[in-house]
Design an enzyme around this catalytic site. Structure first.
Site, PDB file in Angstrom:
ATOM      1  N   ALA A 115      -5.394 -14.771  -4.658  1.00 24.65           N
ATOM      2  CA  ALA A 115      -4.378 -15.201  -3.692  1.00 24.65           C
ATOM      3  C   ALA A 115      -3.365 -14.098  -3.411  1.00 24.65           C
ATOM      4  O   ALA A 115      -2.344 -14.327  -2.770  1.00 24.65           O
ATOM      5  CB  ALA A 115      -3.671 -16.452  -4.199  1.00 24.65           C
ATOM      6  N   LEU A 140      -1.542 -12.603  -5.661  1.00 21.55           N
ATOM      7  CA  LEU A 140      -0.361 -12.827  -6.504  1.00 21.55           C
ATOM      8  C   LEU A 140      -0.530 -12.178  -7.886  1.00 21.55           C
ATOM      9  O   LEU A 140       0.156 -12.529  -8.836  1.00 21.55           O
ATOM     10  CB  LEU A 140      -0.090 -14.336  -6.641  1.00 21.55           C
ATOM     11  CG  LEU A 140       0.077 -15.079  -5.303  1.00 21.55           C
ATOM     12  CD1 LEU A 140       0.217 -16.582  -5.532  1.00 21.55           C
ATOM     13  CD2 LEU A 140       1.276 -14.549  -4.520  1.00 21.55           C
ATOM     14  N   ASP A 181       1.771  -3.924  -9.627  1.00 19.55           N
ATOM     15  CA  ASP A 181       1.596  -5.272 -10.168  1.00 19.55           C
ATOM     16  C   ASP A 181       1.938  -5.327 -11.658  1.00 19.55           C
ATOM     17  O   ASP A 181       2.616  -6.251 -12.116  1.00 19.55           O
ATOM     18  CB  ASP A 181       0.156  -5.741  -9.935  1.00 19.55           C
ATOM     19  CG  ASP A 181      -0.221  -5.682  -8.467  1.00 19.55           C
ATOM     20  OD1 ASP A 181       0.693  -5.603  -7.630  1.00 19.55           O
ATOM     21  OD2 ASP A 181      -1.426  -5.711  -8.168  1.00 19.55           O
ATOM     22  N   SER A 190      -4.781 -10.588 -11.971  1.00 24.24           N
ATOM     23  CA  SER A 190      -5.385  -9.598 -12.888  1.00 24.24           C
ATOM     24  C   SER A 190      -4.302  -8.907 -13.722  1.00 24.24           C
ATOM     25  O   SER A 190      -4.455  -8.741 -14.931  1.00 24.24           O
ATOM     26  CB  SER A 190      -6.132  -8.507 -12.125  1.00 24.24           C
ATOM     27  OG  SER A 190      -6.947  -9.049 -11.155  1.00 24.24           O
ATOM     28  N   HIS A 197       0.833  -1.214   0.000  1.00 24.64           N
ATOM     29  CA  HIS A 197       0.000   0.000   0.000  1.00 24.64           C
ATOM     30  C   HIS A 197       0.864   1.259   0.000  1.00 24.64           C
ATOM     31  O   HIS A 197       0.465   2.297   0.517  1.00 24.64           O
ATOM     32  CB  HIS A 197      -0.996  -0.008   1.165  1.00 24.64           C
ATOM     33  CG  HIS A 197      -2.114  -0.995   0.935  1.00 24.64           C
ATOM     34  ND1 HIS A 197      -3.348  -0.622   0.478  1.00 24.64           N
ATOM     35  CD2 HIS A 197      -2.152  -2.344   1.064  1.00 24.64           C
ATOM     36  CE1 HIS A 197      -4.125  -1.704   0.348  1.00 24.64           C
ATOM     37  NE2 HIS A 197      -3.412  -2.762   0.696  1.00 24.64           N
TER      38      HIS A 197
HETATM   39  C1  GLA Z   1      -2.807  -4.611  -4.924  1.00 25.34           C
HETATM   40  C2  GLA Z   1      -2.727  -3.456  -5.920  1.00 25.34           C
HETATM   41  C3  GLA Z   1      -1.334  -2.826  -5.902  1.00 25.34           C
HETATM   42  C4  GLA Z   1      -0.879  -2.495  -4.482  1.00 25.34           C
HETATM   43  C5  GLA Z   1      -1.114  -3.670  -3.542  1.00 25.34           C
HETATM   44  C6  GLA Z   1      -0.852  -3.317  -2.110  1.00 25.34           C
HETATM   45  O1  GLA Z   1      -1.982  -5.653  -5.351  1.00 25.34           O
HETATM   46  O2  GLA Z   1      -3.032  -3.897  -7.222  1.00 25.34           O
HETATM   47  O3  GLA Z   1      -1.313  -1.694  -6.735  1.00 25.34           O
HETATM   48  O4  GLA Z   1      -1.507  -1.326  -4.025  1.00 25.34           O
HETATM   49  O5  GLA Z   1      -2.437  -4.171  -3.629  1.00 25.34           O
HETATM   50  O6  GLA Z   1       0.489  -3.077  -1.909  1.00 25.34           O
END
Ligand code: GLA
Length: 399
Positions: free
Chosen positions: A134, A136, A183, A139, A45
């Site tokens: 999960a 990981l 991600d 998406s 976050h």
């Molecule tokens: C999800 C979001 C990311 C990030 C994480 C928390 O995976 O897609 O952008 O904010 O939560 O670190």
């Protein structure tokens, strides 16, 4: 399994998907593309707060097999969603218009067009060996595999960094999930044997050597089996609180906190907790990257443990099975463990001496048994390469 055996199994999987494309659409595909999921080692976050993250790519991910068509229609099938295809005229693509999984690939086509890149009609089949929900990044793996497929099919030259933004836009603006940039960056930019240190304000990305096995360590990924979708609203709620805290402090974002004493200026105790997490987590990311570069990986265990405590107590996004798993691995001698991903469900990671790995796994299994929960699932977490083309047009035609 040896490296050759893994590569052989993957190649058979890609060919099988290409054959499925041909069976589905009656023509050969234009190629196959693979994009990995990720584990976030540390930096949770922090991405949408303009901060730092340190994810690495998994060997698991999503395969997209695609081919162009000339009727301005996109047709999508997923092995994970049996029962026919989604057929969508390109001109009908609009945010919020497509329900379910098809919104992700359709959103990538939409975002690419919105960024001024031509996208012709296409057919697509998708398969994935990532568990959904999960933590990981299934998406992002889907978006990035489709994004690479569309750039290649349409002959679009673009830097990976632009594709990262397009994939994120698909998720934020088309699907409607306000996720950060971590991600998609991990899936597209990671290198084998490395984690990715990303400054989410400047987009500066650096590959940091990350080789647990080379240090006699294992990084366990423990899927707790608890599922919570990012679309549930808790994620957006935390993001809103962070923005509120930054505004109250007169800062552009929580990244701009330079000293912990600033946090106590916030009158609202809840916002103080959120801000404290983001400030301390950014510091932990930088310290972890420093330890990795110095070859002192085992010392990062304490930072993982501190990250979990902060996510549990200040950011308040861990869940009972995650807390139980972290306590169990710690009691069994792990160097440190933490929840990973968006929170409220998903996976826990633990850094353990390779010789202790079996004992630590057994301890988590036993704890889940005592609690009457479904047995946890352990996944291999070798730091792997980012997204890539895995079958050429001619190789796809030979399947
Ligand atoms: C999800 C979001 C990311 C990030 C994480 C928390 O995976 O897609 O952008 O904010 O939560 O670190």
């Amino acid at each position: 399994m040896t490296g050759h055996a893994v590569a052989g199994r993957a190649a058979a999987w890609y060919r099988d998907c290409a054959a499925w494309f041909r069976d589905s659409y009656g023509v050969a595909a234009g190629g196959a593309w693979f994009a990995p999921g990720r584990v976030n080692l540390i930096g949770e976050h922090t991405d949408y707060n303009d901060g730092f993250v340190l994810p690495f790519a998994l060997g698991r991910g999503t395969v997209a097999v695609a081919g162009r068509r000339d009727d301005d229609v996109i047709e999508l099938r997923s092995r994970q969603v049996p029962g026919g295809s989604a057929v969508i005229p390109l001109d009908s693509l609009a945010p919020g218009a497509i329900p379910g999984w098809a919104a992700y690939p359709a959103g990538v086509a939409w975002a690419m067009r919105a960024a001024g890149h031509p996208v012709a009609g296409f057919s697509l089949v998708i398969d994935s060996d990532l568990p959904r929900g999960a933590g990981l990044s299934s998406s992002a793996a889907l978006e990035c595999a489709v994004g690479l497929a569309l750039t290649d099919l349409n002959g679009t030259a673009m830097p990976r960094s632009e594709l990262v933004t397009i994939a994120q836009r698909a998720e934020n603006d088309f699907v409607g999930v306000p996720s950060g940039i971590m991600d998609q960056s991990a899936s597209l930019l990671c290198r084998a044997g490395h984690a990715l240190l990303l400054d989410c304000r400047t987009s500066e990305a650096a590959a940091v050597p990350f080789d647990p096995a080379g240090h006699g360590l294992d990084l366990l990924v423990i899927d707790t089996g608890v599922r919570r979708e990012l679309t549930d609203g808790d994620y957006a709620g935390r993001r809103g609180e962070c923005e509120q805290a930054a505004r109250a402090l007169g800062l552009r974002s929580l990244r701009d906190i330079t000293d912990i004493s600033q946090v106590s200026l916030l009158p609202d105790p809840l916002l103080r907790r959120r801000a404290r997490h983001v400030f301390t987590e950014n510091q932990r990311v930088l310290e972890t990257a420093h330890l990795l570069r110095a070859g002192s990986l085992s010392e990062a265990g304490a930072l993982l443990a501190a990250s979990h405590a902060s996510l549990r107590d200040d950011f308040q996004i861990s869940w009972p099975a995650a807390d139980a798993a972290v306590s169990a691995v710690t009691r069994a001698g792990a160097l440190g463990g933490r929840m990973t991903g968006g929170g409220f469900g998903g996976s826990v990671i633990a850094l353990v001496a390779a010789g202790d790995s079996a004992r630590v796994r057994a301890a988590v299994r036993a704890e889940f048994g005592r609690q009457g929960w479904h047995p946890p699932r352990f996944l291999d977490a070798t730091p792997s390469a980012g997204a890539r083309r895995v079958l050429s047009r001619s190789a796809a035609a030979r399947t």
